[in-house]
Scaffold this motif. Structure first.
Motif, PDB file in Angstrom:
ATOM      1  N   LEU A   1       4.312   7.443  45.331  1.00  0.00           N
ATOM      2  CA  LEU A   1       3.825   7.880  44.082  1.00  0.00           C
ATOM      3  C   LEU A   1       5.193   7.758  43.177  1.00  0.00           C
ATOM      4  O   LEU A   1       5.094   7.852  41.907  1.00  0.00           O
ATOM      5  N   VAL A   2       6.405   7.902  43.846  1.00  0.00           N
ATOM      6  CA  VAL A   2       7.616   8.042  43.130  1.00  0.00           C
ATOM      7  C   VAL A   2       7.833   6.556  42.188  1.00  0.00           C
ATOM      8  O   VAL A   2       8.193   6.541  40.978  1.00  0.00           O
ATOM      9  N   ILE A   3       7.296   5.570  42.895  1.00  0.00           N
ATOM     10  CA  ILE A   3       7.512   4.068  42.332  1.00  0.00           C
ATOM     11  C   ILE A   3       6.583   4.118  41.359  1.00  0.00           C
ATOM     12  O   ILE A   3       6.696   3.661  40.155  1.00  0.00           O
ATOM     13  N   MET A   4       5.215   4.577  41.463  1.00  0.00           N
ATOM     14  CA  MET A   4       4.146   4.529  40.462  1.00  0.00           C
ATOM     15  C   MET A   4       4.465   5.208  39.163  1.00  0.00           C
ATOM     16  O   MET A   4       4.192   4.817  38.235  1.00  0.00           O
ATOM     17  N   ARG A   5       5.076   6.496  39.577  1.00  0.00           N
ATOM     18  CA  ARG A   5       5.347   7.476  38.617  1.00  0.00           C
ATOM     19  C   ARG A   5       6.353   6.818  37.599  1.00  0.00           C
ATOM     20  O   ARG A   5       6.461   6.998  36.280  1.00  0.00           O
TER      21      ARG A   5
ATOM     22  N   GLU B   1       9.625  -4.742  42.826  1.00  0.00           N
ATOM     23  CA  GLU B   1       9.468  -6.229  42.317  1.00  0.00           C
ATOM     24  C   GLU B   1       8.261  -6.733  42.622  1.00  0.00           C
ATOM     25  O   GLU B   1       7.715  -7.615  41.777  1.00  0.00           O
ATOM     26  N   TRP B   2       7.501  -6.770  43.590  1.00  0.00           N
ATOM     27  CA  TRP B   2       6.279  -7.370  43.978  1.00  0.00           C
ATOM     28  C   TRP B   2       5.124  -6.906  43.033  1.00  0.00           C
ATOM     29  O   TRP B   2       4.135  -7.611  42.903  1.00  0.00           O
ATOM     30  N   ILE B   3       5.173  -5.642  42.723  1.00  0.00           N
ATOM     31  CA  ILE B   3       3.979  -5.383  41.825  1.00  0.00           C
ATOM     32  C   ILE B   3       4.384  -5.130  40.435  1.00  0.00           C
ATOM     33  O   ILE B   3       3.606  -5.117  39.597  1.00  0.00           O
ATOM     34  N   ARG B   4       5.280  -6.150  39.924  1.00  0.00           N
ATOM     35  CA  ARG B   4       5.519  -6.081  38.285  1.00  0.00           C
ATOM     36  C   ARG B   4       4.785  -6.904  37.982  1.00  0.00           C
ATOM     37  O   ARG B   4       4.713  -8.127  38.094  1.00  0.00           O
ATOM     38  N   THR B   5       3.629  -6.292  37.291  1.00  0.00           N
ATOM     39  CA  THR B   5       2.564  -6.719  36.368  1.00  0.00           C
ATOM     40  C   THR B   5       1.974  -5.701  35.498  1.00  0.00           C
ATOM     41  O   THR B   5       2.144  -4.641  35.645  1.00  0.00           O
TER      42      THR B   5
ATOM     43  N   ASN C   1      -1.219  -6.074  34.831  1.00  0.00           N
ATOM     44  CA  ASN C   1      -2.629  -6.326  35.199  1.00  0.00           C
ATOM     45  C   ASN C   1      -2.967  -5.012  36.101  1.00  0.00           C
ATOM     46  O   ASN C   1      -2.381  -4.924  37.230  1.00  0.00           O
ATOM     47  N   SER C   2      -4.082  -4.298  35.757  1.00  0.00           N
ATOM     48  CA  SER C   2      -4.480  -3.020  36.320  1.00  0.00           C
ATOM     49  C   SER C   2      -4.698  -3.562  37.880  1.00  0.00           C
ATOM     50  O   SER C   2      -4.431  -2.790  38.859  1.00  0.00           O
ATOM     51  N   LYS C   3      -5.617  -4.615  38.087  1.00  0.00           N
ATOM     52  CA  LYS C   3      -6.313  -4.594  39.357  1.00  0.00           C
ATOM     53  C   LYS C   3      -5.013  -4.977  40.355  1.00  0.00           C
ATOM     54  O   LYS C   3      -5.038  -4.731  41.247  1.00  0.00           O
ATOM     55  N   ARG C   4      -4.350  -6.004  39.721  1.00  0.00           N
ATOM     56  CA  ARG C   4      -3.215  -6.488  40.805  1.00  0.00           C
ATOM     57  C   ARG C   4      -2.243  -5.452  41.017  1.00  0.00           C
ATOM     58  O   ARG C   4      -1.961  -5.483  42.391  1.00  0.00           O
ATOM     59  N   LEU C   5      -1.823  -4.562  40.064  1.00  0.00           N
ATOM     60  CA  LEU C   5      -0.923  -3.342  40.374  1.00  0.00           C
ATOM     61  C   LEU C   5      -1.426  -2.587  41.456  1.00  0.00           C
ATOM     62  O   LEU C   5      -0.820  -2.100  42.567  1.00  0.00           O
ATOM     63  N   LEU C   6      -2.730  -2.030  41.304  1.00  0.00           N
ATOM     64  CA  LEU C   6      -3.482  -1.178  42.193  1.00  0.00           C
ATOM     65  C   LEU C   6      -3.706  -1.834  43.577  1.00  0.00           C
ATOM     66  O   LEU C   6      -3.428  -1.131  44.550  1.00  0.00           O
ATOM     67  N   TRP C   7      -4.121  -3.176  43.858  1.00  0.00           N
ATOM     68  CA  TRP C   7      -4.264  -3.648  44.969  1.00  0.00           C
ATOM     69  C   TRP C   7      -3.026  -3.852  45.687  1.00  0.00           C
ATOM     70  O   TRP C   7      -2.858  -3.689  46.840  1.00  0.00           O
ATOM     71  N   THR C   8      -1.909  -4.268  45.127  1.00  0.00           N
ATOM     72  CA  THR C   8      -0.748  -4.316  45.556  1.00  0.00           C
ATOM     73  C   THR C   8       0.087  -3.344  46.154  1.00  0.00           C
ATOM     74  O   THR C   8       0.619  -3.040  47.249  1.00  0.00           O
TER      75      THR C   8
END
Length: 469
Positions: free
Chosen positions: A150-154, A115-119, A121-128
Motif C-alpha cells: 500500500l505504501v508503494i501504491m500510495r 521498478e517492476w511495476i513502472r507503467t 497502464n492500469s491493467k499491467r500495474l494492477l496485475w503486477t
C-alpha cells in the motif's frame, strides 16, 4: 458458569466485529474477554476439572486429598500453560517473520517491486502489484506485506478512487496468498503446529483455489479502472543513512530471508521442533548478514536507530500479536468448558457437511474476524487418528484426519471470505486507516466481486477434492 463464559465470548465476538464502529481496539476487547474467561473458569475450577479432566486430575493428585489449591495448581500446570504454549509458539513465529520482512524492507530489498511495476497502464500495474503481493504474503505476514504494498501504491497512484480500487485488490491478494501456505497465516500456522496438516499437501491442495480467487477479483476490479492511471513516478528513496548495500547484497539478503522461510517446513519435518525455532534461526542468520553488510555504517555510527530495531517490534504490530494471543487464550478457555464439543456434535447432527460448514465459516469471518472464526472452527474438532473403518461414517470422519479436507476448507474459506467486508481482517483495516476508506464504499464497489472470487475458488476446491479422492 460455562453459560456465562460462552456469553462473554459471544459478546466479545460482537464487539470485535463492530470495532470499526465503536472505535474500540479489538486487541483490548480480546484481552479483556480472555482474562475474564480464565478468572471465571478457575473460580469454578473443581466443576470444570471433574467434568472434563477427571482422570488427569486424579493422576495429578497421586493419592493426596483434593482441595481448591490442588485444583488451581492443576489448571495452571496442565490446562492453562498448554494453551499459553500453543499461543506463544504462534506469536514467536509471527515476531520472527515480521522482523525478517522489516529487515529486508529497511535495506531496500523490495525496491525492485517499484521498478517492476513502472507503467501507466492500469491493467499491467494492477496485475503486477497484486501478483507480488500474492507471492510475498504466501511466505510472510499478511499485514506487513499489505502495508508495504500500500505504501508503494500510495507513492505512485495520485487519484484516491484509483488507490481505493487497487488497494482493495492488494488486500484480497494478500489474504488469498496467505491462505495457501502453512506459514502465510496465523490460523494455518496453528493447524500446522497441531499436526492437522503437512506443508506440501496443504499448499498443493489450496494453491489453485487461492489463485482462482485472486485472479477473479483482480480481473473484476481491473474492469473498474481506466486504461491510464494518474501516476507520479518518484526517484527511489535515499537510503544513505540506513544502508549502503549495493544491488547484489540486497539480492543476497532477499535470498537468505525468503529462502530461509521456504526451508522452515523441511526443518520442521526433519526435527519435529516447533516452526518458530526455524523462523528464529532464519532471523538470526539474516540479522548477522545485515550487520556484516552494514558494518561501515555501524562503526561510523551513521545507522539510524529505527534500522537497528525492526519496526515489527514496535507499537503497531504488537497490537496484532496481543490480539492473536488473546483470541487463542479466550477460545481456549471456552473449549475447556466443553461447549465447542457440544456445538460440533450439534452441527454434525443438523448439517453433517464440512462444505456447508465452510460456507458458514466464510460468511462469519467476513462479518466478525478472520482469525477469530478460524480458531473457533479449529477448536471445535480434534485431529482424528487411527483406523476409521470401524466407524459407520468413516468417510465423514476422514475429513478431520491429518490433511483432511476440513482443515483446508477452513483455511481457504476464512482467509478469503474475511475480505467480503474490509473490517474483518487486519489487512482491510490497514487499508481503511491509510486511505480513510468507508465500509459503505467497499460494500458498493468490492463486496460482490470478492464474493464471486471466493465462491469461484471454493468451487475449484470442491472439484479438486472429488477428482483427487
Amino acid at each position: 458458569m460455562a453459560f456465562i463464559i460462552v456469553v462473554l465470548l459471544l459478546v466479545g465476538y460482537l464487539l470485535i466485529g463492530t470495532s470499526h464502529i465503536t472505535r474500540v481496539n479489538r486487541a483490548a476487547i480480546a484481552m479483556f474477554v480472555c482474562t475474564m474467561g480464565w478468572v471465571m473458569y478457575i473460580s469454578y475450577g473443581t466443576d470444570f476439572v471433574m467434568s472434563q479432566h477427571a482422570r488427569g486430575f486424579l493422576d495429578f493428585l497421586s493419592g493426596e486429598a483434593p482441595d481448591s489449591s490442588n485444583v488451581k495448581y492443576y489448571i495452571y500446570d496442565d490446562i492453562f500453560l498448554t494453551h499459553v504454549g500453543k499461543a506463544a509458539a504462534v506469536l514467536l513465529f509471527l515476531l520472527s517473520t515480521m522482523s525478517i520482512i522489516e529487515i529486508l524492507n529497511n535495506n531496500g530489498c523490495f525496491d525492485f517491486i517499484s521498478e517492476w511495476i513502472r507503467t501507466r497502464n492500469s491493467k499491467r500495474l494492477l496485475w503486477t502489484i497484486t501478483l507480488a503481493t500474492f507471492v510475498i504474503s504466501a511466505n510472510l505476514d499478511n499485514l506487513t506485506t499489505t502495508i508495504m504494498m500500500l505504501v508503494i501504491m500510495r507513492n505512485v497512484v495520485q487519484n484516491r478512487k484509483q488507490r481505493l480500487l487497487i488497494g482493495s485488490a492488494v488486500v484480497m491478494a494478500a489474504n488469498a496468498g496467505g491462505s495457501f501456505t502453512v506459514i502465510g497465516d496465523p490460523a494455518s500456522v496453528v493447524m500446522w503446529g497441531d499436526g492437522a496438516v503437512t506443508a506440501s499437501d496443504f499448499s498443493g491442495y489450496l494453491f489453485l483455489p487461492a489463485a482462482t480467487a485472486w485472479v477473479m477479483v483482480t480481473y473484476l476490479i481491473g474492469r473498474s479502472l481506466p486504461d491510464r492511471l494518474d501516476l507520479e513516478w518518484r526517484m527511489a528513496p535515499y537510503r544513505g543513512d540506513d544502508t549502503n548495500l549495493n544491488r547484489w547484497q540486497r539480492i543476497v539478503m532477499l535470498l537468505v530471508g525468503i529462502g530461509g522461510l521456504w526451508f522452515i517446513p523441511t526443518f520442521h519435518s526433519i526435527t519435529k521442533l516447533s516452526p518458530f525455532i526455524g523462523a528464529l534461526c532464519v532471523l538470526s542468520i539474516l540479522w548477522v548478514v545485515n550487520e556484516v553488510f552494514n558494518r561501515k555504517l555501524y562503526v561510523a555510527d551513521q545507522m539510524t536507530t529505527g534500522s537497528r530495531m525492526p519496526a515489527a517490534l514496535q507499537y503497531g504490530t504488537i497490537q496484532q500479536m496481543l490480539f492473536v494471543l488473546a483470541v487463542m487464550l479466550g477460545i481456549g478457555v471456552a473449549s475447556e468448558t466443553g461447549i465447542f464439543a457440544m456445538l460440533a456434535e450439534y452441527m454434525d447432527y443438523q448439517m453433517h457437511s464440512v462444505w456447508g460448514f465452510g460456507l458458514i465459516a466464510g460468511l462469519l469471518s467476513g462479518l466478525i474476524d478472520t482469525f477469530v472464526i478460524a480458531m473457533t472452527s479449529i477448536s471445535m474438532y480434534p485431529v482424528m487418528d487411527g483406523n476409521l473403518n470401524q466407524w459407520a461414517d468413516s468417510d465423514y470422519l476422514s475429513c478431520f484426519m491429518q490433511n483432511g479436507i476440513f482443515w483446508k476448507i477452513i483455511a481457504y474459506s476464512t482467509g478469503v471470505g474475511g475480505c467480503i467486508f474490509c473490517f474483518a481482517n487486519v489487512s482491510g483495516l490497514a487499508l481503511m486507516k491509510m486511505e480513510r476508506m468507508k465500509v459503505s464504499w467497499y460494500v458498493r464497489h468490492c463486496t460482490w466481486k470478492v464474493c464471486v472470487g471466493w465462491l469461484s475458488g471454493y468451487l475449484v476446491l470442491f472439484l479438486e477434492y472429488f477428482v483427487m479422492k
